[in-house]
Design a protein around this motif. Structure first.
Motif, PDB file in Angstrom:
ATOM      1  N   LEU A  69      17.012  52.279  10.708  1.00 15.46           N
ATOM      2  CA  LEU A  69      17.927  51.151  10.080  1.00 15.46           C
ATOM      3  C   LEU A  69      19.414  51.681  11.021  1.00 15.46           C
ATOM      4  N   ILE A  70      19.651  50.630  11.667  1.00 13.96           N
ATOM      5  CA  ILE A  70      21.107  50.897  12.443  1.00 13.96           C
ATOM      6  C   ILE A  70      22.277  49.989  11.740  1.00 13.96           C
ATOM      7  N   GLU A  71      23.285  50.377  11.849  1.00  8.77           N
ATOM      8  CA  GLU A  71      24.519  49.508  11.421  1.00  8.77           C
ATOM      9  C   GLU A  71      25.333  49.512  12.428  1.00  8.77           C
ATOM     10  N   THR A  72      25.722  48.427  13.009  1.00  8.00           N
ATOM     11  CA  THR A  72      26.346  48.480  14.331  1.00  8.00           C
ATOM     12  C   THR A  72      27.397  47.213  14.173  1.00  8.00           C
ATOM     13  N   LYS A  73      28.129  46.884  15.372  1.00  7.22           N
ATOM     14  CA  LYS A  73      29.255  45.811  15.175  1.00  7.22           C
ATOM     15  C   LYS A  73      28.738  44.911  16.394  1.00  7.22           C
ATOM     16  N   THR A  74      29.053  43.528  16.337  1.00  9.72           N
ATOM     17  CA  THR A  74      28.547  42.454  17.349  1.00  9.72           C
ATOM     18  C   THR A  74      29.892  41.991  18.167  1.00  9.72           C
ATOM     19  N   LEU A  75      29.696  41.374  18.990  1.00 11.14           N
ATOM     20  CA  LEU A  75      30.690  41.041  19.909  1.00 11.14           C
ATOM     21  C   LEU A  75      31.994  40.528  19.250  1.00 11.14           C
ATOM     22  N   ASP A  76      31.562  39.618  18.181  1.00  8.89           N
ATOM     23  CA  ASP A  76      32.464  38.726  17.613  1.00  8.89           C
ATOM     24  C   ASP A  76      32.917  39.612  16.076  1.00  8.89           C
ATOM     25  N   ASP A  77      32.939  40.874  16.263  1.00  9.72           N
ATOM     26  CA  ASP A  77      33.217  41.866  15.229  1.00  9.72           C
ATOM     27  C   ASP A  77      32.771  41.607  13.909  1.00  9.72           C
ATOM     28  N   VAL A  78      31.452  41.395  13.671  1.00 12.73           N
ATOM     29  CA  VAL A  78      30.848  41.309  12.625  1.00 12.73           C
ATOM     30  C   VAL A  78      29.846  42.456  12.468  1.00 12.73           C
ATOM     31  N   PHE A  79      29.834  43.178  11.289  1.00 12.49           N
ATOM     32  CA  PHE A  79      28.926  44.419  10.981  1.00 12.49           C
ATOM     33  C   PHE A  79      27.649  43.762  10.363  1.00 12.49           C
ATOM     34  N   VAL A  80      26.593  44.470  11.082  1.00 11.55           N
ATOM     35  CA  VAL A  80      25.388  43.905  10.938  1.00 11.55           C
ATOM     36  C   VAL A  80      24.420  45.346  10.704  1.00 11.55           C
ATOM     37  N   LYS A  81      23.512  45.210  10.058  1.00 16.69           N
ATOM     38  CA  LYS A  81      22.362  46.040   9.777  1.00 16.69           C
ATOM     39  C   LYS A  81      20.945  45.687  10.271  1.00 16.69           C
ATOM     40  N   ILE A  82      20.704  46.347  11.564  1.00 16.16           N
ATOM     41  CA  ILE A  82      19.229  45.892  11.977  1.00 16.16           C
ATOM     42  C   ILE A  82      18.203  47.047  11.603  1.00 16.16           C
ATOM     43  N   LYS A  83      17.071  46.421  11.304  1.00 17.72           N
ATOM     44  CA  LYS A  83      16.000  47.404  11.129  1.00 17.72           C
ATOM     45  C   LYS A  83      14.913  47.226  12.214  1.00 17.72           C
ATOM     46  N   VAL A  84      14.792  48.447  12.927  1.00 16.09           N
ATOM     47  CA  VAL A  84      13.821  48.480  14.022  1.00 16.09           C
ATOM     48  C   VAL A  84      12.615  49.450  13.789  1.00 16.09           C
ATOM     49  N   SER A  85      11.572  48.801  14.062  1.00 14.78           N
ATOM     50  CA  SER A  85      10.093  48.977  13.736  1.00 14.78           C
ATOM     51  C   SER A  85       9.523  49.683  14.936  1.00 14.78           C
TER      52      SER A  85
END
Length: 308
Positions: A69-85
């Motif tokens: 589970l990674i929390e990062t920021k997009t180009l339009d400055d939106v924080f998002v949590k992404i789950k990679v399996s």
């Protein structure tokens, strides 16, 4: 036999039994001799030298999955949590590398997933993250495959299984989607209303055309009937003017009779006095006489003009 031999025999039996061990299917067992790598044993009944060889560890050869589970920021400055399996397995021919070269393989894989995702996602806008999630997964797999194969691990597949923006961002996205759908619905409703109006106008035009055609046919039949009535009256010595007046008066009284049959009728026919029929007949005869005189005068005037 001395009782002192029993413990020795028991210890011998235990030592002998410890020389045999079982390796489960899809499992590799690493054997060390005096702390040094000796061999790798595959599934089945295996044997080692008691007190000399030991089982250093076991590695599963099955496909395993690690969720990151990674929390990062997009180009339009939106924080998002992404789950990679990440689905991976130990390469059967590289069990030695997988066991001795990496202390904590899960931590290594997690670090690489963090690095790749935080390098790729900030290049995309939030909408593109949803659309290009497969590109993110491919990038993670490419980097992991190149690095982990050196240590005896094969990356089978990487999947972006969840993208979770902030709750306020999701609510805003839902409002945008709802507004867009309402706009589309309004356009369809407008088109439907326009089509309904056009079709209704066409139906009214067709109704008016048919109604006019019916009125014309009715008047044509009435005229034909009047013509036949005048011809019948002429045969009994009544001229055209008198016949026309007689027909009008007859229709007048037929109308009065028809109205009288309707008990709930509120229609008032004017004039409706007893002298109305007589007056109407005299007026019509006078008008017909006057029209004939005017017609004769016009014919005489044309004849005199043509003689000159």
């Amino acid at each position: 036999m001395s009782y002192y031999l029993y413990p020795i025999i028991l210890i011998g039996v235990v030592v002998l039994l410890s020389a045999f061990f079982i390796v489960k299917q899809q499992t590799a067992t690493v054997i060390e001799r005096f702390g040094r790598y000796q061999s790798i044993r595959q599934s089945g009944l295996q044997m080692k030298i008691p007190l000399v060889d030991r089982i250093a560890g076991r590695l599963s050869l099955k496909i395993q999955q690690l969720d990151v589970l990674i929390e990062t920021k997009t180009l339009d400055d939106v924080f998002v949590k992404i789950k990679v399996s990440v689905q991976y397995l130990v390469i059967r021919d590289k069990v030695y590398d997988a066991f001795y070269k990496l202390e904590y393989p899960h931590d290594q894989i997690t670090s690489f997933v963090f690095d790749v995702v935080r390098a790729e996602v900030p290049k995309m806008k939030l909408d593109d993250v949803f659309v290009k999630k497969d590109d993110i997964a491919i990038a993670v797999k490419r980097e992991l495959q190149e690095y982990m194969s050196e240590y005896g691990y094969d990356i089978i597949k990487t999947l972006v299984t969840d993208i979770d923006p902030d709750a306020q961002v999701k609510a805003a996205m839902n409002r945008i989607n709802a507004a867009d759908r309402e706009k589309t619905a309004a356009q369809f409703e407008g088109d439907a209303a326009r089509i309904l109006i056009v079709e209704k106008a066409k139906a009214e035009a067709e109704s008016k055309r048919l109604q006019g055609q019916g009125i014309a046919d009715q008047r044509r039949e009435i005229a034909r009937g009047l013509e036949e009535s005048v011809e019948v009256l002429n045969k009994v010595g009544i001229n055209s003017q008198e016949a026309s007046a007689l027909i009008v008066v007859t229709q007048h009284y037929d109308t009065l009779q028809s109205i009288g049959q309707e008990t709930n009728s509120n229609l008032i026919l004017l004039p409706n006095s007893p002298q109305a029929g007589s007056n109407m007949l005299n007026d019509m005869v006078a008008s017909f006489t006057a029209s004939n005189q005017i017609g004769e005068a016009m014919k005489n005037a044309k004849k005199e003009k043509s003689k000159e």
